[in-house]
Design an enzyme around this catalytic site. Structure first.
Site, short mmCIF file in Angstrom:
data_model
loop_
_atom_site.label_atom_id
_atom_site.label_comp_id
_atom_site.label_asym_id
_atom_site.label_seq_id
_atom_site.Cartn_x
_atom_site.Cartn_y
_atom_site.Cartn_z
N ASP A 13 0.80 -1.22 0.00
CA ASP A 13 0.00 0.00 0.00
C ASP A 13 0.84 1.28 0.00
OD1 ASP A 13 -2.24 -1.67 0.19
OD2 ASP A 13 -1.97 -1.81 2.35
N LYS A 16 2.02 2.11 -5.10
CA LYS A 16 2.63 1.57 -6.33
C LYS A 16 1.72 1.80 -7.53
CE LYS A 16 2.76 -2.53 -4.40
NZ LYS A 16 2.43 -2.27 -3.00
N GLY A 40 -4.40 -4.20 -3.97
CA GLY A 40 -5.37 -3.16 -4.27
C GLY A 40 -4.60 -1.92 -4.70
N HIS A 41 -4.52 -1.68 -6.00
CA HIS A 41 -3.73 -0.56 -6.51
C HIS A 41 -4.67 0.56 -6.96
CE1 HIS A 41 -0.09 -3.40 -7.26
NE2 HIS A 41 -0.48 -3.36 -6.01
N GLN A 223 2.09 -6.31 -3.44
CA GLN A 223 2.54 -6.49 -2.05
C GLN A 223 3.84 -5.69 -1.89
OE1 GLN A 223 1.40 -9.65 -3.75
NE2 GLN A 223 -0.48 -8.72 -3.07
#
Ligand code: IMO
Ligand code: MG
Length: 437
Positions: A13, A16, A40-41, A223
C-alpha cells in the site's frame, strides 16, 4: 530501451498503483509478475477513482499493453468483474492479456484460506481471504491448475475432479466443514474460460519479443518487500516473491533485461494483518489522525491499516535486497500539520543498538531509536517544484536520502495522478523522456 521495475519497500500500500500509472505514459508494456487479487492498486484521475486488483496499473493509458504475468495467480471471477468495471468507466480493456502459465484461484482455495485462518486462532496471519496462499501452495506441491489447462477440457476436468476430492477430504477431516461439489465449479470455470479466452497468451514469448524489439517495459510489483515469502517478516507475509528478484521468476525475463529499480516508500509506515511492526504508533490520537488523513483503510479488504513512523532500518534492508537505484516517496502531504515527526534510525535490542534488520525480528523486543523532526504547518499538496517545499519538509526528505545513500527522484504529494514533484529532473527525463507534466 530501459526496462523499469517498481516495487514496494514496506508492507504494501505504498502507492505503487499511482506511481505505475504515472510512469506508464512512457511505456509500451506494463507487466505484473506475482500475487493475485490480494493487491489493491489505486489510481485517481480528476474525479475518477480506479482500484485495480489483478490488472496492471498501465491500463488507463489506451496504448499500453497490460500483461498479467506467469508468476501470478488469477481468480477469473474477480478479473471479469474488474474488466467490466473498467469498461463501464470508459477504459480501453482490449490490451489486457493473461499468461497461459499463470495459476488459477479456485473456490476451494478461498475456503481453505478462511478455514486455515480460523484454525490458526490467535496465530492467524490476517490474510485477505482471497485464496492466494492456498493457490500458491498447490502450485508448489504440483497439483495446481494453470490457465493453459482450460484449453484442454478433458485434462481440466480430470485435474479439477482430483483436486476437489482431495480438498473435500481436508474440509471433512481437518476443518470439519461441509464438502463442495465438483460439477458446478467445472461449469463455472469453463464459462469464465469462454469469456476470457481471447486474452490468454504465451506471455513469455510476448515479453521476449517486446524486449528484443526495444519496447519500453514497466514491471509492476504487488505487495512489498516486507511481505516477501523469503525476505519478509515470515510467517506474516504473502506467498510470492515480491522483490525485484521476483520479476525474473515471474515473467521469464533474464536479470540482464532489467535496468532501473524504483522503490516506493510511504513517508510513514502502514501494515494490514498481523506481524511485527517496530515503529507502530501507540499514541491513539496521532494514529487516528494519520489513518483518517491518509485514508489508511485496505482497498481490498477495507480493514483499518496499522500506522507507524518511517523505519529506516527496515527501509535500508529493503533497498539492499531489491537493488534499488531510485527512491519514490509517497503521501508526504499526510504528515503536514504535525508538530513533531519521527524516523526510526536504529533498533535497540537487548541494550545493543543495531542498524541491520534482524532475520528473527518477530522474536525480539525492539526499542526504536528516533530522530525527531519539526513539522511544517503548511498544505503542500499543490506544490510543483521541490524548491517550493517548506524547509522542514526538505530536511525530512534530505535526511532519508543521506541515510540510504539514494536519490528520492519523485515525491508524491496527493492521490491525484499529477500531484508529484520531480526532484531530479534531468535524471528523471533521461529515464522517462516523454513524461513531462
Ligand atoms: P498491495 O499490492 C497490503 C497482506 C495481508 C496479510 C498478508 C498475507 O495493495 O500493496 P495474503 O492474502 O497475501 O495471503 O495475506 O499480506 N497483504 C497486503 N497488505 N497490501 C497488499 O497488496 C497486500 N497483499 C497481501 O494483509 O497480512
Ligand atoms: Mg493493498
Amino acid at each position: 530501451m530501459p526496462s523499469n521495475v517498481i516495487v514496494g519497500l514496506q508492507w504494501g500500500d505504498e502507492g505503487k498503483g499511482k506511481i505505475t500509472d504515472f510512469l506508464s505514459k512512457n511505456s509500451d508494456y506494463v507487466v505484473r509478475y506475482q500475487g493475485g487479487n490480494n493487491s489493491g492498486h489505486s489510481i485517481h484521475i480528476k474525479n475518477n477513482y480506479f482500484i485495480l486488483h489483478l490488472i496492471p496499473s498501465g491500463v488507463i493509458y489506451p496504448h499500453v499493453k497490460c500483461i498479467i504475468g506467469p508468476g501470478m495467480v488469477i481468480d477469473p471471477k474477480s478479473l471479469i468483474k474488474e474488466l467490466t468495471n473498467l469498461k463501464s468507466m470508459g477504459i480501453n480493456i482490449n490490451n489486457v492479456f493473461i499468461s497461459k502459465r499463470s495459476h488459477i484461484v479456485m473456490p476451494y482455495h478461498i475456503l481453505l484460506d478462511k478455514y486455515k485462518e480460523e484454525y490458526l486462532g490467535k496465530n492467524f496471519i490476517g490474510t485477505t481471504h482471497k485464496g492466494i496462499g492456498p493457490a500458491y501452495e498447490d502450485k508448489i506441491s504440483r497439483i495446481g491448475i494453470r490457465i493453459l489447462d482450460l484449453f484442454y477440457p478433458d485434462i481440466f476436468y480430470e485435474k479439477l475432479k482430483n483436486n476437489v476430492e482431495f480438498k473435500n477430504t481436508i474440509f471433512k477431516k481437518i476443518y470439519k466443514k461441509p464438502i463442495i461439489s465438483f460439477k458446478p465449479i467445472y461449469k463455472e470455470y469453463m464459462n469464465y474460460a469462454k469469456i476470457l479466452y481471447h486474452r490468454f497468451i504465451d506471455a513469455v514469448n510476448e515479453i521476449h519479443y517486446a524486449f528484443h524489439e526495444n519496447k519500453k517495459i514497466l514491471f509492476e510489483g504487488a505487495q512489498a518487500m516486507l511481505l516477501d515469502i523469503d525476505y519478509g517478516t515470515y510467517p506474516f507475509v504473502t506467498t510470492s516473491s515480491s522483490t525485484t528478484g521476483g520479476v525474473c521468476v515471474g515473467t521469464g525475463i533474464p536479470p540482464i533485461g532489467l535496468d532501473n529499480f524504483f522503490g516506493v516508500t510511504k513517508s510513514y509506515c502502514t501494515r494490514v494483518g498481523n506481524g511485527p511492526f517496530p515503529t507502530e504508533m501507540v499514541n491513539h490520537k496521532l494514529l487516528h489522525d494519520i489513518r483518517s488523513k491518509g485514508n489508511e483503510y485496505g482497498s481490498t479488504t477495507k480493514r483499518p491499516r496499522r500506522c507507524g513512523w518511517l523505519d529506516l532500518v527496515a527501509l535500508k534492508y529493503s533497498c539492499r535486497i531489491n537493488g534499488i537505484n531510485y527512491l519514490i516517496i509517497t503521501k508526504i502531504d499526510v504528515l503536514s500539520e504535525l508538530t513533531l515527526i519521527k524516523i526510526c534510525v536504529k533498533y535497540n535490542i537487548n541494550g545493543k543498538n543495531v542498524d541491520d534488520f534482524p532475520p528473527d525480528i518477530g522474536n525480539k523486543k525492539i526499542n526504536c531509536i528516533w530522530k525527531k523532526f519539526k513539522g511544517w504547518n503548511q498544505n503542500i499538496s499543490h506544490i510543483k517544484e521541490y524548491e517550493m517545499l517548506p524547509i522542514n519538509c526538505k530536511n525530512y526528505i534530505n535526511f532519508i536520502e543521506k541515510y540510504l545513500k539514494l536519490k528520492i527522484i519523485l515525491i508524491s504529494i496527493g492521490s491525484e495522478r499529477n500531484q508529484n514533484i520531480i526532484k531530479y529532473k534531468r535524471l528523471f527525463y533521461k529515464i522517462f523522456p516523454s513524461e513531462k507534466i
